[in-house]
Each structure stands twice: as C-alpha cells, then as structure tokens.
Design an enzyme around this catalytic site. Structure first.
Site, mmCIF file in Angstrom:
data_model
loop_
_atom_site.group_PDB
_atom_site.id
_atom_site.type_symbol
_atom_site.label_atom_id
_atom_site.label_comp_id
_atom_site.label_asym_id
_atom_site.label_seq_id
_atom_site.Cartn_x
_atom_site.Cartn_y
_atom_site.Cartn_z
ATOM 1 N N TYR A 157 -5.377 5.295 -6.317
ATOM 2 C CA TYR A 157 -4.444 4.644 -4.944
ATOM 3 C C TYR A 157 -5.179 3.338 -4.316
ATOM 4 O O TYR A 157 -6.630 3.966 -4.001
ATOM 5 C CB TYR A 157 -2.796 5.105 -4.578
ATOM 6 C CG TYR A 157 -1.585 5.321 -5.250
ATOM 7 C CD1 TYR A 157 -1.751 5.386 -6.535
ATOM 8 C CD2 TYR A 157 -0.832 5.944 -4.726
ATOM 9 C CE1 TYR A 157 -0.585 5.113 -7.390
ATOM 10 C CE2 TYR A 157 0.585 5.728 -5.518
ATOM 11 C CZ TYR A 157 0.248 5.686 -6.555
ATOM 12 O OH TYR A 157 1.736 5.680 -7.041
ATOM 13 N N SER A 158 -4.155 3.111 -2.855
ATOM 14 C CA SER A 158 -5.416 2.220 -2.403
ATOM 15 C C SER A 158 -6.307 3.284 -1.824
ATOM 16 O O SER A 158 -6.362 4.279 -0.727
ATOM 17 C CB SER A 158 -4.594 1.508 -0.935
ATOM 18 O OG SER A 158 -3.788 0.281 -1.905
ATOM 19 N N GLU A 178 2.160 2.728 5.400
ATOM 20 C CA GLU A 178 1.722 2.325 4.355
ATOM 21 C C GLU A 178 0.367 1.469 5.122
ATOM 22 O O GLU A 178 0.363 0.657 6.045
ATOM 23 C CB GLU A 178 2.029 2.050 3.248
ATOM 24 C CG GLU A 178 3.735 2.411 2.131
ATOM 25 C CD GLU A 178 3.911 2.191 1.045
ATOM 26 O OE1 GLU A 178 3.736 3.389 0.359
ATOM 27 O OE2 GLU A 178 3.625 1.114 0.792
ATOM 28 N N LEU A 218 0.055 -5.773 -13.232
ATOM 29 C CA LEU A 218 0.781 -5.902 -12.179
ATOM 30 C C LEU A 218 -0.510 -6.103 -11.221
ATOM 31 O O LEU A 218 -1.396 -5.035 -11.282
ATOM 32 C CB LEU A 218 1.876 -5.036 -11.953
ATOM 33 C CG LEU A 218 2.681 -5.401 -10.155
ATOM 34 C CD1 LEU A 218 3.697 -5.096 -10.045
ATOM 35 C CD2 LEU A 218 1.622 -4.258 -9.617
ATOM 36 N N ASP A 272 -1.365 -4.224 -4.047
ATOM 37 C CA ASP A 272 -2.520 -4.061 -2.892
ATOM 38 C C ASP A 272 -4.198 -4.663 -2.668
ATOM 39 O O ASP A 272 -4.442 -4.046 -3.906
ATOM 40 C CB ASP A 272 -2.793 -2.426 -1.954
ATOM 41 C CG ASP A 272 -1.050 -1.969 -2.018
ATOM 42 O OD1 ASP A 272 -0.220 -2.186 -2.205
ATOM 43 O OD2 ASP A 272 -1.260 -0.777 -0.845
ATOM 44 N N ASP A 292 -4.431 6.081 1.070
ATOM 45 C CA ASP A 292 -4.302 4.874 1.771
ATOM 46 C C ASP A 292 -5.509 5.242 2.362
ATOM 47 O O ASP A 292 -5.278 3.999 4.189
ATOM 48 C CB ASP A 292 -3.294 3.602 2.269
ATOM 49 C CG ASP A 292 -2.931 3.465 1.330
ATOM 50 O OD1 ASP A 292 -2.507 4.083 -0.035
ATOM 51 O OD2 ASP A 292 -1.431 3.073 2.146
#
Ligand code: FRU
Length: 494
Positions: free
Chosen positions: A107-108, A223, A45, A48, A169
């Site tokens: 994460y982003s 987000e 998958l 972002d 983020d």
C-alpha cells in the site's frame, strides 16, 4: 465483462500468462480515452501517487497499481523516473507483494534519503484466513540499479492500543536530523486520526502519539497524511472519509484537503484554521508532496476516487495522476499553480482577443484534444459567463462564472459518458476575488482548471467523443472582453 471475484483480484501479476497480458495491453492501447501528458497505468488501475522524491538529480514518481484490471486488487508500486517532471521513463513495478506481510498489497508510502541512499516507507497489507486486515509499516532500500531490498521485518509491527487496523500511508519527513513518520489511523471510536512516530536510525521507530487538532469528529478515517512547512505556515494534508456534503463543499465520495496553522512537532499540537479542500473538481484524491530541485513544494494527486466506475473500465484501465502543481502560501492563502516545466510541452500558439456576449462566440477552426488554454478576463459586465470546451453538436464541458456570487461551476452533464456512482454532474467553488484568469489543461479525457492564478483548482475526468473539440465563450447577459491564448501540448518523448 470479467467478474472480479476475490480470487481474481488477488492474482499475482507474475503468475498470469503472457498472452493474457498482451490481450489486455492491446485493449488498453486501443482505448480512445488514453491520455497524452499524464501518467496513466499501462494496464489496470492506478491510484495514489507514492514515493515522490528528487534524489541524486532524478525525480522518482511511483503509483499504486493493480495491473490486471480496472478494479482495486493486489497492489504493487509502479515506478517512473524523470529529469524534469514532464518526461517520464517507465521503470516498471518496484515494490511487489511478495512477502507474508504484504501478501494482500503493497500500500501507499513515501520516499526519503538516509546516509546518501534512497528508501521507501510503506504499508504492507495482509489479510488473515477470516479476511481480517493486518497493517504493518515497512522500509525498503532502493539500490543504485533501481532494484529494491525490503528490510527483513516490519519497522512498526502494529497500531498502538486504542486504534484499529486502518493504519497506513506513512509519510516520512526529517527535522534537525530526526526522522518522523506520520501515519493515517482510525481510533477505536472509528474516528480518523494521524499518529506520529520518530526514529534516529530508520530501523527503530517510537510512537510519539496522536496529532492534536480541532477536528474531533471529522470522518471515520483520514487517509494519506502529509505535513510540511511552507512560507512560514505549517500545512497538514489528509483525506477524510465519512464527511457529509455541506453546500458546495465535500460533494465527492471522499475528501482531500488541508489544515493550515502552526504545528508544534514535540507537543504534537496543530493550531489551525478550518479544513479546506485542495480541489473542487470531481476527481482528486490521495495527493502527496515533495521538494523539487529548487526547493519548491510540489503536489501530485490521484485523478480519481475509490468506489466509482469509470467509462475507461471497459477498456481495461482506470485513472491517471494529475499534472504536478507548485504550492505556495501568499497572504495567508494556499496557491496551487501548474509547474513551469509544463511550458516545454507548448506548441502552436494561437491567440484571440474580443468581446463575447449572449450570442455564442467561437474560437475556431480548432481541432485537438490536448491543449492548454489561458483565458484572461479583461473586462466583465456580464451577469454570468459561459466557457465551453470539448464542444460538438451534442457534447460540451461547461464552465460557468457567476459574477455576483464569484462562483465557478464545472458542469460535465453533457461532456460525454459519465462515471457511475457520482453525486450530481456539477461542482462549484466560490472564489476569493473576481475571476480574472483561467488556465485550463485539457488532455484526451481530463480537464484541470486553475482559477485566478492558483487561487482554486478543479480537476475532473471527462469522457468526451473525439469529434468534440470546439471552444466557445458566451454570456447570460452583458458582455465580457476576453483574451484567449491556446497552446497544443505535445509530449514527444514519452
Ligand atoms: C487511498 C488508499 C490508501 C491505501 C491505498 C491502497 O486511496 O486507500 O489509504 O494505502 O489506497 O491502494
């Protein structure tokens, strides 16, 4: 079908045997939905876009990646480099979940330059024994050979008092030699917010405060924030979650949009007009922007949304990135146009000029599933115009234009297989000006529609059979005079 237990979702890629990866890769490569000119995960998958930057003559584009299946699990950054934003070299996983702080996902985050070097600022996601989330913000230096070196400890080790662990983020930007990071946050009242930090040395970051907007109660989490000035306007982008649909607006599970106005960076005060969605299709979320080599503001989004099952899941992969768009503000309105470099992919030009009426007019013979179609509406006396792409006897993707309402509707109810957990099969937008032009990018399993030279965009996945390749135009009543220009799009190098 694999049952995605927590254990499976948090398995490390490095610990999976080669044979399992080979089987998965083989399954993905055979998928009939594989795209040809979009960035897509080699397995598993994609979500972002992360760390977008033009640095030392090279574009860096990374994305969130769970390699082992089409579900949200242990996230990595997967990185590409490019000279032109259309041909990409896969550099492979760059930031990996290999420390305690990021044990449950890198994460982003975003990219920035400091003292001639490239850095990433990103969120490390950790879960404690009770599965409580712990979010910290980190920096990594990208070495000349592409390897990354994480700073030894978090540069922001916790959200401030009054905010929950939904704190992620970071988007870094600079102004007058100062570095700023805006970070998605949720306050204790469970309202989405954006926090701003600053630093002069990229190691020590101070909280400046919460950005003040008119959007007091506007969802429970915002987000992927982004901020930039463009053509004399300040834009703040973010993805609010928990917004109720209202007419044709906010129909997707989560939203992605912007507020535009003037931002006082020191007072943290954003004076702005209404929140607008960036895209009116089914599949668009978590975009990020950066400046290209000519100083143009470029946006790339995730062509997907959380919590939806997609037909490609059964083939072991999910999602792709959008084509890059150039942003501008013209007469107070945001415009988004496909980047010019995409023209390099054009081959086999075909044109057609003529009237369409309520009897179907077909542009044929044509077969192919990857093309750019430009439709100029030269005269319009029709009540409603119907453009159809990817048609066969049993399938079609329908774009309707209602002249009186200036309303464009994308209907994918007959496009083929549909993603699950999506509200309805149509999305609509009202244009500011009568429809004069559509620029449509079709890849094997997606459609990106630019209306009126960047006035609106509608981005969607479509999971259509291989034999559905036709293009048609017709009307409800009255006639239209149309020019079609079609190019096959071919990405030879990548
Ligand atoms: C948005 C998001 C981000 C987060 C990332 C995790 O899609 O939820 O907020 O950093 O995905 O993959």
């Amino acid at each position: 079908m694999t049952e995605w237990t927590r254990e499976k979702r948090y398995q490390r890629y490095e610990e999976v045997d080669q044979q399992t990866i080979d089987i998965l890769t083989d399954q993905v490569e055979k998928s009939k939905y594989r795209q040809t000119f979009h960035i897509q995960p080699k397995t598993g998958l994609l979500n972002d876009p992360n760390g977008l930057i033009y640095f030392n003559g090279v574009y860096y584009v990374s994305h969130q990646w769970f390699p082992l299946g089409p579900v949200h699990g242990l996230k990595y950054w997967y990185t590409y480099t490019s000279k032109d934003l259309i041909h990409f070299n896969a550099e492979g996983p760059s930031l990996k979940p290999d420390t305690r702080d990021d044990s449950h996902g890198v994460y982003s985050g975003s990219a920035f330059e400091y003292n001639g070097n490239l850095y990433y600022m990103y969120t490390a996601n950790h879960r404690d024994d009770d599965w409580n989330r712990i979010s910290t913000q980190h920096i990594a230096k990208v070495n000349h050979d592409g390897s990354v070196e994480k700073f030894p400890k978090a540069v922001i080790s916790a959200p401030p008092e009054g905010y929950t662990q939904h704190f992620r983020d970071p988007k870094v930007f600079t102004k007058d030699g100062v570095f700023y990071a805006i970070i998605a946050a949720q306050n204790d009242l469970e309202q989405g917010r954006i926090l701003q930090y600053y630093s002069t040395d990229i190691v020590n970051w101070e909280l400046q405060g919460e950005i003040q907007t008119n959007l007091e109660a506007f969802g429970y989490m915002w987000e992927c924030p982004d901020y930039f000035d463009l053509d004399g306007h300040d834009l703040m982008l973010f993805c609010p979650q928990g917004i109720e649909p209202s007419g044709e607006q906010f129909r997707n599970i989560y939203q992605s949009g912007y507020i535009m106005g003037q931002y006082d960076l020191n007072q943290l005060k954003m004076n702005h007009a209404d929140f607008h969605e960036l895209d009116y299709g089914f599949d668009f979320y978590a975009p990020q922007t950066f400046l290209d080599e000519n100083g143009q503001r470029i946006l790339i989004g995730w062509m997907g949304l959380p919590e939806i099952n997609y037909p490609s899941d059964k083939d072991g992969w999910a999602h792709c990135l959008t084509i890059p768009r150039v942003l501008s503000v013209e007469e107070g309105n945001l415009k988004q146009r496909p980047i010019k470099a995409l023209e390099q992919l054009r081959t086999n030009k075909e044109t057609a000029l003529g009237y369409a009426n309520k009897f179907t007019r077909q542009l044929h013979p044509y077969d192919g599933k990857q093309y750019e179609l430009i439709i100029d509406i030269l005269e319009n006396e029709a009540t409603e115009i119907y453009f159809e792409v990817r048609t066969s006897k049993s399938q079609t993707t329908l774009i309707t234009y209602n002249t009186r309402a200036k309303k464009v509707t994308l209907d994918r109810s007959e496009s083929g297989k549909l993603p699950e957990h999506v509200d309805g099969a149509t999305r609509s937008t009202y244009l500011d000006t009568p429809l004069s032009n559509l620029q449509i990018f079709i890849d094997t399993s997606s459609i990106e529609i630019f209306c009126n030279n960047g006035e609106r965009v509608m981005t969607s996945r479509i999971f259509t059979d291989d034999d559905a390749t036709g293009i048609k135009a017709s009307t409800e009543s009255g006639q239209v005079y149309l020019r079609f220009t079609k190019y096959d799009l071919k990405d030879d190098e990548g």
